[in-house]
Design an enzyme around this catalytic site. Structure first.
Site, PDB file in Angstrom:
ATOM      1  N   TYR A 153       0.840  -1.202   0.000  1.00 58.67           N
ATOM      2  CA  TYR A 153       0.000   0.000   0.000  1.00 58.67           C
ATOM      3  C   TYR A 153       0.874   1.250   0.000  1.00 58.67           C
ATOM      4  O   TYR A 153       0.659   2.183  -0.777  1.00 58.67           O
ATOM      5  CB  TYR A 153      -0.887  -0.050   1.249  1.00 58.67           C
ATOM      6  CG  TYR A 153      -1.665   1.200   1.567  1.00 58.67           C
ATOM      7  CD1 TYR A 153      -2.833   1.503   0.877  1.00 58.67           C
ATOM      8  CD2 TYR A 153      -1.259   2.062   2.594  1.00 58.67           C
ATOM      9  CE1 TYR A 153      -3.571   2.648   1.192  1.00 58.67           C
ATOM     10  CE2 TYR A 153      -1.985   3.194   2.909  1.00 58.67           C
ATOM     11  CZ  TYR A 153      -3.143   3.480   2.204  1.00 58.67           C
ATOM     12  OH  TYR A 153      -3.867   4.609   2.518  1.00 58.67           O
ATOM     13  N   LYS A 157       1.226   4.209  -2.739  1.00 54.90           N
ATOM     14  CA  LYS A 157       0.922   5.616  -2.429  1.00 54.90           C
ATOM     15  C   LYS A 157       2.112   6.519  -2.775  1.00 54.90           C
ATOM     16  O   LYS A 157       1.919   7.654  -3.218  1.00 54.90           O
ATOM     17  CB  LYS A 157       0.548   5.766  -0.952  1.00 54.90           C
ATOM     18  CG  LYS A 157      -0.810   5.179  -0.588  1.00 54.90           C
ATOM     19  CD  LYS A 157      -1.955   5.884  -1.292  1.00 54.90           C
ATOM     20  CE  LYS A 157      -3.320   5.461  -0.743  1.00 54.90           C
ATOM     21  NZ  LYS A 157      -4.444   6.041  -1.502  1.00 54.90           N
TER      22      LYS A 157
END
Ligand SMILES: NC(=O)c1ccc[n+]([C@@H]2O[C@H](COP(=O)([O-])OP(=O)(O)OC[C@H]3O[C@@H](n4cnc5c(N)ncnc54)[C@H](O)[C@@H]3O)[C@@H](O)[C@H]2O)c1
Length: 264
Positions: A153, A157
Site C-alpha cells: 500500500y 501511495k
C-alpha cells in the site's frame, strides 16, 4: 459557491473520505459523479446529496480495470457533458511485511491504489486538455512519504505522489493541475479489520498526533475542496499533508529526550 459550474468525479465515493468529498463538493455547487466498486454505496452517497438539494449521479466501477473505467468516464461525460475535477480517492490497504505478503495481494494494492490513478486520469485528461480546464486531486497517504508499514500500500501511495508531480509538469501548459493529499489516520470504514482486532486503536494512535485527535473524513474533504477550487489556480504538483501534525516531527523521540524537563 466555490465549485459552481463544475463537474466532479469522485472515485470511492461510497464511503469515508470519498463520500465526505462528494458531499462537500456538491454543497459548493458541483455536479458530482459518485463512483464506487459497490453501486449501493455510490447510490447512498448520491441520494444524500440529492436530498440536500445537490446534483449527483451514482456509478459502479472497479477503477483498477480499464474497461470499467472507460465505461464510467463515458457515462459521466454523457450525463454532464464533461468532467472538470477528478478525485482519485478509491483505495484499499491489505497485507504487510514483504516477507509475508503474497504476490496476488501485492498486485491488488498496486492495481487499486496506483494503476487506478493512471487509468482514470488517462480517460479524463484528453477532455480536460481540450477544454484547457482540469483539476486532479489524488488521495495518497502519509504512508507514501515515510516508512509506516503496510509495504505494498505504502509503495503504491509513494507512486501516486510521484505520478501527481509528473502529471502536474506534463499537463500544466494545458491548464490542468494535479495535486496530492496525504492524510494521516482518518476515522473511516477502511479501518474495520484493524478495529475488529483492536477496538481501541484510534485512542492508542491519538498520542502520536500533535493536534490530539485522529482525522475525520471532512478534514480531508476541506483540503480537496481547496485544491479543486479556483482558489488553488496557481498550485500544481503539490503534496499537501493533512495529518494533524503526525509527520511534523518525532513526538515520541522528543518526549523521551525532554522527559525530565518541564512540559507546557
Ligand atoms: N482512512 C485513513 O486513515 C486513510 C489514511 C490515508 C489515506 N487514505 C486513503 O483515502 C482513500 C479513501 O479511503 P477511506 O479511508 O475513505 O476508505 P473506505 O474504505 O471508507 O472507502 C474506500 C472506498 O473505495 C471503494 N473502492 C475500493 N476498491 C475500489 C475499486 N477497485 N474500485 C472502485 N472503488 C473502490 C470502496 O468500495 C469504498 O467505498 C483511500 O485511497 C485511502 O488509501 C485513508
Amino acid at each position: 459557491m466555490r465549485l459552481a459550474d463544475t463537474v466532479a468525479l469522485v472515485t470511492g465515493a461510497g464511503s469515508g473520505i470519498g463520500r465526505a468529498i462528494a458531499e462537500l463538493f456538491a454543497r459548493e455547487g458541483a455536479a458530482v459523479v459518485a463512483a464506487d466498486l459497490h453501486l449501493d454505496r455510490a447510490r447512498e452517497s448520491a441520494g444524500r446529496i440529492q436530498q440536500a438539494g445537490g446534483q449527483a449521479l451514482a456509478l459502479a466501477a472497479d477503477v483498477s480495470l480499464k474497461d470499467q473505467v472507460e465505461r464510467m468516464t463515458a457515462q459521466a461525460q454523457a450525463a454532464y457533458g464533461r468532467v472538470d475535477v477528478l478525485v482519485n480517492n478509491a483505495g484499499l490497504a491489505t497485507g504487510d511485511d514483504i516477507l509475508h505478503i503474497e504476490e496476488e495481494e501485492w498486485d491488488l494494492n498496486l492495481r487499486v491504489v496506483l494503476k487506478s490513478v493512471y487509468l482514470c486520469s488517462r480517460a479524463l485528461l484528453p477532455g480536460m486538455i481540450e477544454r484547457r480546464r482540469g483539476a486532479i486531486v489524488n488521495i495518497a497517504s502519509v504512508n507514501g512519504l515515510t516508512g509506516l508499514s503496510e509495504e505494498a500500500y505504502s509503495a503504491a501511495k509513494a507512486g501516486v505522489v510521484n505520478l501527481t508531480r509528473n502529471m502536474a509538469v506534463k499537463y500544466g501548459r494545458h491548464q490542468v493541475r494535479a495535486n496530492a493529499i496525504c492524510p494521516g489516520t482518518v476515522r473511516t470504514p477502511i479501518w474495520g479489520p484493524i478495529l475488529q482486532r483492536d477496538p481501541q486503536i484510534f485512542d492508542k494512535l491519538v498520542k502520536w498526533y500533535p493536534l490530539g485527535r485522529v482525522g475525520e473524513p471532512e478534514d480531508i474533504a476541506w483540503a480537496a475542496l481547496f485544491l479543486a477550487s479556483p482558489e488553488a489556480a496557481w498550485i500544481t504538483g503539490e503534496t499537501l499533508t493533512v495529518d494533524g501534525g503526525l509527520l511534523a516531527g518525532s513526538y515520541g523521540m522528543s518526549r523521551e529526550l525532554l522527559a525530565k524537563e518541564e512540559q507546557p
